[in-house]
Design a protein around this motif. Structure first.
Motif, PDB file in Angstrom:
ATOM      1  N   ASN A  50      15.341 -14.677 -37.750  1.00  0.00           N
ATOM      2  CA  ASN A  50      14.738 -15.307 -36.573  1.00  0.00           C
ATOM      3  C   ASN A  50      13.888 -14.351 -35.750  1.00  0.00           C
ATOM      4  O   ASN A  50      12.869 -14.747 -35.182  1.00  0.00           O
ATOM      5  N   ALA A 100       8.355 -21.213 -26.028  1.00  0.00           N
ATOM      6  CA  ALA A 100       8.913 -22.502 -26.453  1.00  0.00           C
ATOM      7  C   ALA A 100      10.066 -22.295 -27.423  1.00  0.00           C
ATOM      8  O   ALA A 100      11.093 -22.989 -27.361  1.00  0.00           O
ATOM      9  N   LEU A 101       9.906 -21.341 -28.323  1.00  0.00           N
ATOM     10  CA  LEU A 101      10.971 -21.034 -29.273  1.00  0.00           C
ATOM     11  C   LEU A 101      12.175 -20.414 -28.574  1.00  0.00           C
ATOM     12  O   LEU A 101      13.331 -20.789 -28.831  1.00  0.00           O
ATOM     13  N   HIS A 146      13.086 -20.795 -25.508  1.00  0.00           N
ATOM     14  CA  HIS A 146      13.756 -21.821 -24.712  1.00  0.00           C
ATOM     15  C   HIS A 146      14.544 -22.768 -25.612  1.00  0.00           C
ATOM     16  O   HIS A 146      15.632 -23.241 -25.233  1.00  0.00           O
ATOM     17  N   LYS A 147      14.013 -23.014 -26.806  1.00  0.00           N
ATOM     18  CA  LYS A 147      14.731 -23.863 -27.764  1.00  0.00           C
ATOM     19  C   LYS A 147      16.043 -23.202 -28.160  1.00  0.00           C
ATOM     20  O   LYS A 147      17.085 -23.873 -28.243  1.00  0.00           O
ATOM     21  N   TRP A 148      16.005 -21.909 -28.400  1.00  0.00           N
ATOM     22  CA  TRP A 148      17.240 -21.191 -28.706  1.00  0.00           C
ATOM     23  C   TRP A 148      18.254 -21.355 -27.576  1.00  0.00           C
ATOM     24  O   TRP A 148      19.440 -21.592 -27.805  1.00  0.00           O
ATOM     25  N   GLN A 149      17.773 -21.207 -26.341  1.00  0.00           N
ATOM     26  CA  GLN A 149      18.679 -21.321 -25.203  1.00  0.00           C
ATOM     27  C   GLN A 149      19.272 -22.721 -25.128  1.00  0.00           C
ATOM     28  O   GLN A 149      20.486 -22.888 -24.912  1.00  0.00           O
ATOM     29  N   ASN A 150      18.437 -23.735 -25.282  1.00  0.00           N
ATOM     30  CA  ASN A 150      18.930 -25.110 -25.223  1.00  0.00           C
ATOM     31  C   ASN A 150      19.943 -25.394 -26.322  1.00  0.00           C
ATOM     32  O   ASN A 150      20.880 -26.200 -26.142  1.00  0.00           O
ATOM     33  N   ASN A 151      19.754 -24.740 -27.464  1.00  0.00           N
ATOM     34  CA  ASN A 151      20.674 -24.913 -28.587  1.00  0.00           C
ATOM     35  C   ASN A 151      21.893 -23.989 -28.495  1.00  0.00           C
ATOM     36  O   ASN A 151      22.735 -23.996 -29.397  1.00  0.00           O
ATOM     37  N   PHE A 177      12.147 -21.795 -37.973  1.00  0.00           N
ATOM     38  CA  PHE A 177      11.190 -22.219 -36.959  1.00  0.00           C
ATOM     39  C   PHE A 177       9.787 -21.814 -37.384  1.00  0.00           C
ATOM     40  O   PHE A 177       9.583 -20.739 -37.924  1.00  0.00           O
TER      41      PHE A 177
END
Length: 394
Positions: free
Chosen positions: A150, A133-134, A136-141, A308
Motif C-alpha cells: 500500500n 482521498a486514499l 482518508h479512505k484508509w481512515q474511514n476503513n 487501490f
C-alpha cells in the motif's frame, strides 16, 4: 459657500443579512451617506435572484453595492454615479443595459479573494499530490495502510521544491498563490495580456490585503505576455508542472484552453487549477486529456497497487511517455451548477467544488473595504481603483 460632500444615497443589494457594523463604519466616516439595504435571496446560482426588484428602488440611489442585481434600464437610475460589485469579475452582467448603454463607473472587489483562494489552490494541489482521498479512505476503513503493497508509492512522491507554477493571469489571486508557492520552493512564471517590461508595469495597482500578494511583481522568474495563440503556446511550453488559470472571462478568453493547449501541457502531464470561470476551458477537451493520462497510467504497475488505484502526481516527475494531464482542481465549471449527469463528475483525478473557493468570514468586510477606499477617493477627486474597462471586459 456650503462645505462638505454632497448628500449620497447608498443602495446595497446582497444575499445575506445586513452588515450593520460595516454600515455603522461607513456612516461614521461618511455622515453624508444614507444607506438603504435590500436583501435578495438567490436561486441555486448566485447570479440570479429569486425575486423581482422594484425598479423604483434604484431611482434615488447615487451609489450601488451589489453582486448582480442592477437597474432594468438607465432610465431607472437617473442619479446613479458609481456601482461596486462584490465579485472580482463582471462577466455575469456584461449584457445588462447598465453595462452596455451607460458610462456609470463600475468597480469590483478584485484583490480581496487572494488569501482565501490561494489556500484552496494549495489545499487541492496537495490533496492530489499526497493522495489524500486514499489516505482518508484508509481512515474511514480503520485501516493502518502502512504496508509494503500500500505504501510503496508514497516513498516516490516529490515535494513541490523545484516544480514550476505557471500563472495564467497575474492578478491579485495569481500573486497570492505565487507568494505561497514561492514559500514552498516552487518556481513561478507569469502570463499577462500586455507586456510587463518595467518595474512599474509589474506592480499591483489594485486593492491589496495587507501582507499578501506580490505588490511589486517580484516573484515570477520570467514574464510572458500576448493575446494570440502563438504567445499563449510559447508560455505553456515552458515546462509547467502546475497551471493556475486566473484570467477573467471575456469573448477573447472563452475556451482559451482546449485540445491544442492541453497537448502542449501534456509534455509535463501538468496539473490544472481553474478558479476563474468554467467557460475559459473547453470542458470536453479537459475530460479527454484527464482520461488519456489515466488510461495509460492505470496499465502500468509503477502507478497501481494491488488494492487501490492511486492518484498521479508529476511529483513522480513528468513521464513524457504518458499522454494527457495528470489531474485538475476546478472550483468553476460550465455550466454552473454542474448537472448530475455531466461527464466531468467522472473525470479521473479531478477535484470539483461548487464555486466556493473565495468564500470566508472576511469576504463581506473586504468587499466594503474596497468600496470605502473608492468612496474616499471619489470625495477627494482622486482616481478610483478596480475600475472595469468595458472595452476589455475586465
Amino acid at each position: 459657500m456650503g462645505g462638505g460632500p454632497k448628500p449620497e444615497h447608498l443602495l446595497v443589494i446582497l444575499p445575506f443579512d445586513p452588515p450593520t457594523a460595516i454600515f455603522d463604519r461607513i456612516r461614521q466616516g461618511h455622515p453624508h451617506v444614507t444607506i438603504t439595504f435590500h436583501q435578495l435571496y438567490f436561486t441555486e446560482t448566485p447570479w440570479k435572484g429569486r425575486e423581482h426588484i422594484p425598479p423604483e428602488l434604484f431611482h434615488d440611489a447615487t451609489l450601488l453595492v451589489t453582486l448582480s442585481a442592477l437597474p432594468p434600464s438607465p432610465e431607472d437610475c437617473p442619479k446613479l454615479e458609481l456601482i461596486h460589485f462584490t465579485s472580482a469579475g463582471t462577466n455575469h452582467v456584461a449584457n445588462s443595459p447598465i453595462y452596455t448603454d451607460t458610462t456609470i463607473p463600475l468597480t469590483t472587489s478584485s484583490g480581496i479573494h487572494g488569501p482565501q483562494i490561494a489556500e484552496w489552490v494549495l489545499m487541492t494541489m496537495l490533496a492530489s499530490s499526497h493522495h489524500y482521498a486514499l489516505l482518508h479512505k484508509w481512515q474511514n476503513n480503520r485501516e493502518w495502510g502502512q504496508r509494503s503493497d500500500n505504501i510503496g508509492f508514497m516513498r516516490n512522491l516529490h515535494d513541490k521544491v523545484g516544480q514550476r507554477l505557471g500563472v495564467l493571469g497575474y492578478g491579485s489571486i495569481g500573486r497570492q498563490v505565487s507568494r505561497v508557492a514561492k514559500a514552498m520552493g516552487m518556481d513561478v512564471i507569469a502570463y499577462t495580456a500586455s507586456p510587463r517590461n518595467t518595474p512599474e508595469s509589474k506592480k499591483d495597482h489594485g486593492f491589496i490585503v495587507a501582507g499578501t500578494g506580490d505588490p511589486h511583481g517580484e516573484f515570477p522568474s520570467a514574464w510572458y505576455s500576448g493575446t494570440n495563440k502563438e504567445d499563449l503556446h510559447h508560455f505553456l511550453a515552458q515546462e509547467i508542472d502546475h497551471l493556475l488559470i486566473s484570467v477573467p472571462l471575456t469573448k477573447q478568453t472563452t475556451h482559451l484552453l482546449g485540445k491544442e493547449e492541453f497537448d502542449i501541457l501534456s509534455q509535463r502531464n501538468a496539473f490544472i487549477t481553474n478558479i476563474s470561470r468554467g467557460a475559459i476551458i473547453d470542458q470536453p477537451a479537459l475530460i479527454a486529456a484527464l482520461h488519456a493520462f489515466e488510461d495509460h497510467r492505470s496499465s502500468s504497475p509503477l502507478y497501481t497497487d494491488a488494492k487501490f488505484t492511486v492518484a498521479p502526481e508529476a511529483d513522480m516527475k513528468a513521464d513524457s511517455s504518458l499522454p494527457g494531464l495528470r489531474g485538475a482542481a476546478l472550483d468553476v465549471t460550465d455550466p454552473e451548477p454542474l448537472p448530475p449527469d455531466d461527464p466531468l463528475w467522472n473525470a479521473p483525478n479531478c477535484i470539483i467544488t461548487p464555486h466556493i473557493s473565495g468564500l470566508g468570514s472576511a469576504y463581506v468586510d473586504r468587499c466594503f473595504q474596497v468600496f470605502e477606499v473608492n468612496l474616499d477617493r471619489r470625495e477627494q477627486g482622486e482616481k478610483l481603483i478596480n475600475v472595469i474597462d468595458r472595452a476589455k471586459g475586465y
